[in-house]
Design a protein around this motif. Structure first.
Motif, mmCIF file in Angstrom:
data_model
loop_
_atom_site.group_PDB
_atom_site.id
_atom_site.type_symbol
_atom_site.label_atom_id
_atom_site.label_comp_id
_atom_site.label_asym_id
_atom_site.label_seq_id
_atom_site.Cartn_x
_atom_site.Cartn_y
_atom_site.Cartn_z
ATOM 1 N N LEU A 187 0.830 -1.211 0.000
ATOM 2 C CA LEU A 187 0.000 0.000 0.000
ATOM 3 C C LEU A 187 0.860 1.256 0.000
ATOM 4 O O LEU A 187 0.587 2.222 -0.726
ATOM 5 C CB LEU A 187 -0.953 -0.021 1.202
ATOM 6 C CG LEU A 187 -2.049 -1.090 1.142
ATOM 7 C CD1 LEU A 187 -2.760 -1.216 2.479
ATOM 8 C CD2 LEU A 187 -3.054 -0.757 0.040
ATOM 9 N N PHE A 188 1.909 1.275 0.811
ATOM 10 C CA PHE A 188 2.812 2.436 0.817
ATOM 11 C C PHE A 188 3.574 2.545 -0.510
ATOM 12 O O PHE A 188 3.833 3.646 -1.004
ATOM 13 C CB PHE A 188 3.803 2.344 1.989
ATOM 14 C CG PHE A 188 3.225 2.748 3.315
ATOM 15 C CD1 PHE A 188 2.472 3.912 3.439
ATOM 16 C CD2 PHE A 188 3.431 1.985 4.446
ATOM 17 C CE1 PHE A 188 1.939 4.292 4.664
ATOM 18 C CE2 PHE A 188 2.904 2.348 5.674
ATOM 19 C CZ PHE A 188 2.155 3.507 5.786
ATOM 20 N N ILE A 189 3.952 1.404 -1.088
ATOM 21 C CA ILE A 189 4.621 1.421 -2.393
ATOM 22 C C ILE A 189 3.695 2.022 -3.449
ATOM 23 O O ILE A 189 4.109 2.851 -4.267
ATOM 24 C CB ILE A 189 5.044 -0.007 -2.793
ATOM 25 C CG1 ILE A 189 6.203 -0.482 -1.906
ATOM 26 C CG2 ILE A 189 5.462 -0.063 -4.272
ATOM 27 C CD1 ILE A 189 6.579 -1.947 -2.114
ATOM 28 N N MET A 248 5.081 10.692 3.348
ATOM 29 C CA MET A 248 4.032 10.202 2.455
ATOM 30 C C MET A 248 4.355 8.829 1.876
ATOM 31 O O MET A 248 3.471 7.994 1.711
ATOM 32 C CB MET A 248 3.840 11.179 1.290
ATOM 33 C CG MET A 248 3.506 12.584 1.725
ATOM 34 S SD MET A 248 3.362 13.695 0.305
ATOM 35 C CE MET A 248 3.281 15.270 1.153
ATOM 36 N N SER A 249 5.623 8.584 1.546
ATOM 37 C CA SER A 249 5.936 7.381 0.775
ATOM 38 C C SER A 249 6.563 6.260 1.585
ATOM 39 O O SER A 249 6.281 5.093 1.351
ATOM 40 C CB SER A 249 6.891 7.740 -0.371
ATOM 41 O OG SER A 249 8.163 8.068 0.143
ATOM 42 N N GLY A 250 7.454 6.590 2.522
ATOM 43 C CA GLY A 250 8.135 5.547 3.276
ATOM 44 C C GLY A 250 9.205 4.820 2.492
ATOM 45 O O GLY A 250 9.700 3.779 2.905
ATOM 46 N N SER A 251 9.610 5.363 1.342
ATOM 47 C CA SER A 251 10.561 4.669 0.475
ATOM 48 C C SER A 251 11.656 5.615 0.014
ATOM 49 O O SER A 251 11.372 6.674 -0.541
ATOM 50 C CB SER A 251 9.834 4.085 -0.739
ATOM 51 O OG SER A 251 10.753 3.649 -1.716
ATOM 52 N N ALA A 252 12.915 5.240 0.246
ATOM 53 C CA ALA A 252 14.045 6.058 -0.194
ATOM 54 C C ALA A 252 14.161 6.062 -1.711
ATOM 55 O O ALA A 252 14.465 7.092 -2.326
ATOM 56 C CB ALA A 252 15.345 5.543 0.430
ATOM 57 N N SER A 269 6.255 -5.004 -4.868
ATOM 58 C CA SER A 269 5.747 -5.705 -3.681
ATOM 59 C C SER A 269 6.108 -7.182 -3.721
ATOM 60 O O SER A 269 6.459 -7.781 -2.694
ATOM 61 C CB SER A 269 4.225 -5.542 -3.583
ATOM 62 O OG SER A 269 3.862 -4.175 -3.517
ATOM 63 N N ALA A 270 6.034 -7.786 -4.909
ATOM 64 C CA ALA A 270 6.377 -9.204 -5.047
ATOM 65 C C ALA A 270 7.854 -9.437 -4.757
ATOM 66 O O ALA A 270 8.221 -10.434 -4.112
ATOM 67 C CB ALA A 270 6.033 -9.690 -6.452
ATOM 68 N N ALA A 271 8.701 -8.504 -5.211
ATOM 69 C CA ALA A 271 10.139 -8.639 -4.958
ATOM 70 C C ALA A 271 10.431 -8.605 -3.456
ATOM 71 O O ALA A 271 11.221 -9.403 -2.941
ATOM 72 C CB ALA A 271 10.901 -7.520 -5.673
#
Length: 431
Positions: free
Chosen positions: A63-65, A109-113, A278-280
């Motif tokens: 969801l965050f991705i 907002m994203s949580g992803s570098a 997400s699968a990775a």
């Protein structure tokens, strides 16, 4: 050490050494472990399913991705950058400050570098290098360094993963990341100011204060997202997983209804890309569940605990040694692998030494993020190289000073745990 664990380790490192993805390497090695241990091979699948069914929080990851990918495609990034330029662009090294502040906001907002570097990073690097304002290497380096803040300030995908393997409260982990993220932003801005004066970088023309309300109003709906997430989680309205779903929905509503900047075709591609990412991550998570079972079966955490207790290692020395180890591993492994595969070995030791798991978790995540910009295999260096065409040589030549200041910030967090634990304790965390 049993014969089957030796087979497991040889297979694991052998597969990883020839370039097999870590998740696949763990799963294949685990099947051999069960086979040589005269156990049902189906146990591997059972451990994956048990881990997934018991970890509702893992739903937050895709969801965050998805939320991050939606924001990168829409005009949210452009509006946030305009707001940052108006707020801090007027100071010496202004666009460098914009870079850091934009990462601080986008991290909420994203949580992803990676999403931060690929989204805001590409745009801000283009602005910084236009007409030779900043050198290409410097613009890329500060972009990579500021992107490390993304998973520190909530929401944070690595903290979600750490919560799964440690049973630490994801809510308190999110709170604990806020102050460290701000400290990382502060030291980067201080260094940017020093370098900008030393190299006499161009000072941007100040945006008139009269225009600030209009620029802020255009970005305000996007700026609301971190507030909505934090209120939902800490106000008791939503769980972190539900908050992740709200983040994805809110990003979709902003881009499709409010800003009208996304098409059905681009939305389809967003979902495809999000599913692949997400699968990775899911494959590594599945491998980690099996690995944790093997580690417990072999009583490796207990052996480590006895060894360290026999050596009379202090909690501070243990934290320093583990952070050095994580930093070195970060030169070669991604953060997901470190958190899911390496860190679980040391959770029981932390409990035995009386180290707070929230403090330890934030340190591990911060350290893993620094690893994303550490040569030779820092993934953010490759991401920025791919999206901008700036050579790795140019980026690496400028990245070292930012690595040093981030390590300085990490050292402060190790020595003074109250920096990390202060905010959670304000909200009732008892340790």
């Amino acid at each position: 050490m049993s014969f089957e664990i030796i087979i497991f380790l040889i297979t694991l490192f052998g597969l990883a050494g020839i370039g097999t993805p870590v998740g696949y390497s763990i799963i294949a090695s685990s099947i051999l472990y069960f086979a040589f241990g005269d156990m049902d091979i189906a146990l591997a699948g059972e451990k994956i399913l048990q881990g997934l069914y018991k970890s509702f929080i893992l739903l937050a990851v895709p969801l965050f991705i998805t939320a991050a990918n939606i924001m990168n495609v829409g005009t949210i990034t452009d509006r946030l950058l305009s707001f940052c330029i108006a707020a801090v662009g007027r100071f010496k090294g202004g666009l460098g400050h914009v870079n850091v502040v934009a990462s601080l906001i986008f991290s909420g907002m994203s949580g992803s570098a990676v999403a931060d570097a690929a989204g805001i990073g590409k745009i801000i690097i283009g602005m910084m290098t236009k007409n030779g304002r900043y050198t290409r290497g410097y613009a890329a380096a500060i972009t990579a360094a500021s992107a490390t803040i993304g998973p520190i300030i909530p929401p944070s995908i690595p903290m979600v993963l750490y919560s799964v393997i440690s049973d630490a409260s994801i809510g308190y982990l999110f709170l604990a990341g806020i102050v460290p993220g701000l400290i990382m932003g502060l030291v980067l801005m201080i260094m940017n100011t020093i370098i900008s004066h030393k190299r006499n970088f161009v000072t941007e023309e100040a945006v008139p204060l009269s225009k600030l309300p209009k620029i802020t109003s255009r970005a305000f709906p996007a700026l609301l997202m971190p507030a909505i997430l934090l209120y939902g989680i800490y106000g008791g309205v939503t769980t972190p997983t539900e908050a992740a779903a709200i983040a994805a929905l809110y990003a979709l509503l902003l881009t499709s209804v409010f800003y009208r900047s996304i098409s059905i075709k681009s939305l389809y591609q967003i979902f495809v890309d999000s599913a692949r990412s997400s699968a990775a991550v899911g494959i590594v998570i599945g491998g980690a569940f099996i690995l944790n079972y093997i580690v417990i079966s072999e009583n490796i955490p207990g052996a480590l605990t006895l060894l360290l207790q026999g050596l009379d290692v202090s909690p501070l020395m243990f934290l320093i040694c583990i952070n050095i180890l994580v930093l070195l591993l970060g030169c070669f492994l991604d953060a997901t692998t470190i958190i899911l595969v390496i860190v679980p070995l040391f959770i029981p030791v932390c409990k035995a030494l009386g180290i707070d798991l929230i403090h330890f978790g934030v340190l591990v995540v911060v350290n893993s993020m620094i690893g994303l910009i550490t040569p030779p295999y820092g993934i953010l260096l490759f991401v920025i190289n791919a999206v901008t065409g700036i050579s790795l040589k140019e980026i690496i030549s400028e990245i070292w000073i930012f690595i040093l200041v981030l390590l300085f910030a990490l050292g402060i967090m190790i020595i003074f745990p109250e920096i990390i634990l202060w905010l959670p304790e304000m909200f009732g965390y008892k340790g």
